[in-house]
Design an enzyme around this catalytic site. Structure first.
Site, PDB file in Angstrom:
ATOM      1  N   ASP A 102      98.624  19.474-103.114  1.00  0.00           N
ATOM      2  CA  ASP A 102      99.993  19.092-102.770  1.00  0.00           C
ATOM      3  C   ASP A 102     100.128  17.620-102.388  1.00  0.00           C
ATOM      4  OD1 ASP A 102      98.670  19.200-100.389  1.00  0.00           O
ATOM      5  OD2 ASP A 102      99.946  20.734 -99.477  1.00  0.00           O
ATOM      6  N   CYS A 151     112.523  39.347-105.733  1.00  0.00           N
ATOM      7  CA  CYS A 151     113.133  39.322-104.408  1.00  0.00           C
ATOM      8  C   CYS A 151     114.320  40.285-104.313  1.00  0.00           C
ATOM      9  CB  CYS A 151     113.588  37.912-104.049  1.00  0.00           C
ATOM     10  SG  CYS A 151     112.231  36.786-103.649  1.00  0.00           S
ATOM     11  N   CYS A 155     116.921  41.359-101.213  1.00  0.00           N
ATOM     12  CA  CYS A 155     116.295  41.148 -99.905  1.00  0.00           C
ATOM     13  C   CYS A 155     116.661  39.776 -99.342  1.00  0.00           C
ATOM     14  CB  CYS A 155     114.777  41.273-100.033  1.00  0.00           C
ATOM     15  SG  CYS A 155     113.884  40.998 -98.487  1.00  0.00           S
ATOM     16  N   CYS A 187     113.768  36.897 -95.153  1.00  0.00           N
ATOM     17  CA  CYS A 187     113.310  35.557 -94.768  1.00  0.00           C
ATOM     18  C   CYS A 187     114.460  34.718 -94.223  1.00  0.00           C
ATOM     19  CB  CYS A 187     112.634  34.855 -95.955  1.00  0.00           C
ATOM     20  SG  CYS A 187     113.670  34.677 -97.428  1.00  0.00           S
ATOM     21  N   CYS A 227     114.841  33.395 -90.103  1.00  0.00           N
ATOM     22  CA  CYS A 227     114.652  31.985 -89.751  1.00  0.00           C
ATOM     23  C   CYS A 227     115.550  31.608 -88.578  1.00  0.00           C
ATOM     24  CB  CYS A 227     114.965  31.086 -90.944  1.00  0.00           C
ATOM     25  SG  CYS A 227     114.761  29.311 -90.576  1.00  0.00           S
ATOM     26  N   CYS A 260     113.930  22.686 -90.519  1.00  0.00           N
ATOM     27  CA  CYS A 260     112.723  23.510 -90.645  1.00  0.00           C
ATOM     28  C   CYS A 260     111.760  23.266 -89.477  1.00  0.00           C
ATOM     29  CB  CYS A 260     112.037  23.204 -91.971  1.00  0.00           C
ATOM     30  SG  CYS A 260     110.537  24.179 -92.275  1.00  0.00           S
ATOM     31  N   CYS A 268     109.156  33.048 -91.962  1.00  0.00           N
ATOM     32  CA  CYS A 268     109.768  33.582 -93.191  1.00  0.00           C
ATOM     33  C   CYS A 268     108.746  34.316 -94.050  1.00  0.00           C
ATOM     34  CB  CYS A 268     110.453  32.467 -93.987  1.00  0.00           C
ATOM     35  SG  CYS A 268     109.345  31.222 -94.688  1.00  0.00           S
ATOM     36  N   CYS A 287     108.323  38.803 -95.100  1.00  0.00           N
ATOM     37  CA  CYS A 287     108.445  39.069 -96.536  1.00  0.00           C
ATOM     38  C   CYS A 287     107.767  40.384 -96.904  1.00  0.00           C
ATOM     39  CB  CYS A 287     107.807  37.925 -97.329  1.00  0.00           C
ATOM     40  SG  CYS A 287     107.809  38.200 -99.121  1.00  0.00           S
TER      41      CYS A 287
END
Length: 340
Positions: A141, A197, A200, A203, A207, A224, A256, A260
């Site tokens: 990343d 997903c 749903c 998440c 948050c 965040c 989050c 899940c």
């Protein structure tokens, strides 16, 4: 090339490196580029300025980063086992109630940029031993690559509503790392995974700072908790509204991901090996931040110089934020506790 790849990526090697899954793509173009570009143009990347300018533009195509690109081998390096061990610790009497993102301890407390770089280089060199004409570059990343999009093109999963990359078999507790090659691999790609997903919204509902944009399925960085606790290094930065409802996150955030269904399911169906003996880095992080009273931690951090802190946590993820950044995070919860 297919046979060469399958020979190198033996079951023993995959297990040794905690590679949950891997795939191949020959497509250099990021399918989510327009969405990513719009996200940055709107300023939703917040203070993550390294995602702007030339480094943003390079993410449009792998050929802008590696002009000789012909194919990519994409790996999911799992830390799910360590994640669920950490959850057990949080429920124990030893826990002081503070939390850190599970990836911090997912690679024995060592910064994954170091450990996964070594793994990728090892795989790359094994390929070169079999075929000296192969050239490769790494992608984690820190490179100008949309790594989740790369994994998507390799058929390893889909983009969740929390913007995490999710696998039906392995959830989202892993780091994506890739090798970009100058040779085309005659390996049949699985093709993009469909979105699982559904309706749903766990998440989004979980948050505490409302950092997930349900319409664009992206993160509003300035809201965040991970951005605030990892990327904000100064002590005068205000926490995002709603952080007082968090669970004690002092570095990163797993909220989050924890709710899940594709991760909670993983706990039920996956049989993990027994815990192994942990490194000194792993144990030191646990002992320093997650066992002692918060005021004791704050007191010790205040007594340290920045250089001493860096030396104590060198080559761990906690080196990045620094002493001042960690103090900022801890003092937020200290003040919250005093107000209660």
């Amino acid at each position: 090339m297919k046979e060469l790849l399958e020979t190198v990526l033996s079951d023993d090697l995959l297990k040794e490196m905690s590679i949950a899954d891997w795939g191949v793509t020959k497509d250099p173009i990021a399918s989510s580029w327009d969405k990513f570009n719009a996200w940055v143009q709107k300023g939703l990347n917040g203070n993550l300025k390294y995602l702007e300018g030339e480094r943003k533009d390079k993410r449009q195509s792998l050929e802008k980063y590696f002009p000789e690109f012909k194919s990519a081998v994409v790996f999911q390096f799992s830390y799910a086992k360590e994640k669920f061990e950490l959850d057990s610790f949080y429920k124990s009497d030893q826990s002081n109630g503070l939390r850190i993102a599970s990836y911090v301890l997912g690679f024995d407390g060592v910064d994954y940029h170091y450990s996964l770089k070594e793994n990728l280089i090892r795989i790359g060199e094994l390929l070169k031993e079999k075929d000296p004409t192969i050239e490769y570059v790494l992608s984690l990343d820190i490179q100008p690559v949309l790594e989740r999009d790369l994994a998507y093109r390799a058929g390893l999963g889909w983009f969740g509503k929390n913007s995490m990359f999710i696998s039906k078999s392995h959830g989202s507790f892993y780091i994506i790392g890739s090798l970009l090659l100058n040779k085309e691999i005659d390996f049949e790609s699985r093709g993009p995974e469909v979105d699982h997903c559904g309706q749903c919204t766990r998440c989004i509902d979980a948050c505490p700072t409302n950092a997930i944009d349900i319409n664009s399925r992206t993160i509003i960085s300035n809201k965040c908790i991970s951005t605030f606790t990892i990327e904000e290094f100064k002590d005068n930065v205000l926490p995002p509204e709603g952080m007082e409802n968090a669970r004690g996150e002092i570095f990163g955030c797993d909220i989050c991901q924890d709710v899940c269904p594709w991760n909670t399911r993983l706990v039920r169906v996956k049989n993990f090996d027994a815990p192994k003996e942990r490194s000194k880095e792993y144990s030191y992080i646990i002992d320093f931040f997650l066992k002692r009273p918060i005021l004791d931690i704050i007191s010790e951090l205040k007594s340290l110089s920045n250089r001493k802190y860096q030396k104590m946590f060198i080559a761990t993820p906690l080196q990045r934020t620094g002493r001042v950044g960690l103090l900022k995070n801890l003092q937020f919860y200290s003040r919250k506790s005093n107000k209660s």
